[in-house]
Design a protein around this motif. Sequence first.
Motif, PDB file in Angstrom:
ATOM      1  N   UNK A  53       0.622  -0.964  -0.026  1.00 16.19           N
ATOM      2  CA  UNK A  53      -0.079  -0.034   0.203  1.00 16.19           C
ATOM      3  C   UNK A  53       0.872   1.372  -0.010  1.00 16.19           C
ATOM      4  N   UNK A  54       1.842   1.366   0.806  1.00 20.55           N
ATOM      5  CA  UNK A  54       2.721   2.567   1.210  1.00 20.55           C
ATOM      6  C   UNK A  54       3.745   2.651   0.116  1.00 20.55           C
ATOM      7  N   UNK A  55       4.401   1.757  -0.421  1.00 25.65           N
ATOM      8  CA  UNK A  55       5.672   1.600  -1.042  1.00 25.65           C
ATOM      9  C   UNK A  55       5.580   1.365  -2.448  1.00 25.65           C
ATOM     10  N   UNK A  56       4.534   0.707  -2.816  1.00 23.70           N
ATOM     11  CA  UNK A  56       4.500  -0.247  -4.366  1.00 23.70           C
ATOM     12  C   UNK A  56       3.134   0.535  -4.946  1.00 23.70           C
ATOM     13  N   UNK A  57       2.683   1.530  -4.489  1.00 22.60           N
ATOM     14  CA  UNK A  57       1.559   2.279  -5.221  1.00 22.60           C
ATOM     15  C   UNK A  57       0.253   1.546  -5.308  1.00 22.60           C
ATOM     16  N   UNK A  58       0.045   0.499  -4.519  1.00 22.35           N
ATOM     17  CA  UNK A  58      -1.212  -0.134  -4.749  1.00 22.35           C
ATOM     18  C   UNK A  58      -2.343   0.343  -3.783  1.00 22.35           C
ATOM     19  N   UNK A  59      -2.076   1.623  -3.437  1.00 23.78           N
ATOM     20  CA  UNK A  59      -3.262   2.456  -3.107  1.00 23.78           C
ATOM     21  C   UNK A  59      -3.787   3.113  -4.426  1.00 23.78           C
ATOM     22  N   UNK A  60      -3.335   2.671  -5.497  1.00 23.72           N
ATOM     23  CA  UNK A  60      -3.707   3.495  -6.667  1.00 23.72           C
ATOM     24  C   UNK A  60      -4.401   2.285  -7.304  1.00 23.72           C
ATOM     25  N   UNK A  61      -4.810   1.402  -6.813  1.00 25.27           N
ATOM     26  CA  UNK A  61      -5.328   0.033  -7.655  1.00 25.27           C
ATOM     27  C   UNK A  61      -6.086   0.232  -8.725  1.00 25.27           C
ATOM     28  N   UNK A  62      -7.223   1.058  -8.703  1.00 22.33           N
ATOM     29  CA  UNK A  62      -8.098   1.266  -9.735  1.00 22.33           C
ATOM     30  C   UNK A  62      -7.243   1.942 -10.991  1.00 22.33           C
ATOM     31  N   UNK A  63      -6.104   2.401 -10.986  1.00 22.54           N
ATOM     32  CA  UNK A  63      -5.367   3.144 -12.245  1.00 22.54           C
ATOM     33  C   UNK A  63      -4.580   1.965 -12.668  1.00 22.54           C
ATOM     34  N   UNK A  64      -4.146   0.900 -12.012  1.00 18.79           N
ATOM     35  CA  UNK A  64      -2.929  -0.152 -12.481  1.00 18.79           C
ATOM     36  C   UNK A  64      -3.884  -1.164 -13.513  1.00 18.79           C
TER      37      UNK A  64
END
Length: 445
Positions: free
Chosen positions: A319-330
């Motif tokens: 979540x904090x280091x791998x940008x998975x808090x922007x999962x809808x964009x991935x």
Amino acid sequence: MKKILSNDFDSVSAKAWKQKIQFDLKGADYNDTLLSQTSEGITIKPFYHQDNFEKLAIPVNENPFKVSQTIELKDVVEANDFAKKAATSGVENLRFNCAKNFDISAIVEGISKTVELQFVMRFFDPEFIKNLNEELDGYNFSVFIDPISRLTRIGNWFTSKDEDFKSLRELLEKKQIQLLVDASIYQNAGANIVQQMTYALNHAVEYLNHFKVSDIQFEFAVGSNYFMEISKFRAFKYLFQQIAKEYEPEITPTIFATPTRRNKTLYDYNVNLLRSTTECMSAILGGAHYVSNMAYDTVFKKSNDFSNRIGKNQLLILKEESYFNQSDLITRDSYFIESLTKQLAEKALNLFKDIEAHGGLLSKLFDGTIQRKIRESNKSEQEKFDSGELVLLGTNKFPNEVEKLNDSLELAIKKKKKPRKTLIAPISPKRLAYQVELKRLKDEA
């Protein structure tokens, strides 16, 4: 002026790509050589193209997923200590699985009222639930119950269907409880992805036909088929959105996800770290609202600080280091994932309609159809594991033959089942490596 590299190349149609592939095959049949099918009947193609792209209207999460910690509430002091450590180290949601009455004030002692709490009731005591709501006034909490899950796992209702539903209706009307559809049992017992989605939908409809609710939570276990699992969540969200339109009021679903136990192993158990990581990734990218990881040594060790911290940190890093808090964009506009999502949705919808046309989930549980279908799926996957076609690294491929674990076991691997009279045949979780591990443990002795 920024130069766009793609403008330097002519676009190539899907038809042209296929013709080039067929030419390079030198007479081999395209369908036989390059198309494959999953156990769900989903066709996997060698390439995906914008010409065949069809985007589904899938609800997008407004906020990033929340890191959750699941706590088995057996001993109140131990559970409270575990919860306080988790709540001060990055966990945003504490989820207690409650098997019996407990000291309510003791379980939340020292926990900030800003931390989100969830209580999943594995027993049904309306008076205790009322007290729970009263004593937790001021906390950010939810209470969940799922009588149908109780039926599927144990084979019996808490009391009876009529009594359970009557008590549930009263609690729902007072807003003292929320509906849970625990679909994790289907995956952990061996159901394929289409079956998991479908049974979860039919499971929900059984409730929606009896109760008017504005929210419902779904719990899913996540397998290791990375892209299929991403698509499972997306297809489920799409289908539930369509089905929920038939009910009033508008229903807000949330998804709680956790890695499956099905592929977790006793031997070479560090590999479980890799399995749970990709499974959490699939859940996040698929749009789960809450993700709770599993300790990598959960098969044979009691809950402990080290493995729980590792499991939590896996999620925090994502979540904090791998940008998975922007999962809808991935995953947005991925041709492959959209294709899988569409195929899964179509197959699940057909199966859903068939079950509803023949009486619904409860009817199919009581006549044994659901159990039989899951057994068949489990048998097929187990045979692939036994033959080596389905690989669990360190177990049926490249095992460490000198590894000994008999002296390290803190939990019973082979659990004795007490015979009991049930209304239906229970659905039981099954690990693929179970029989192999029993043999290795026996050979160690």
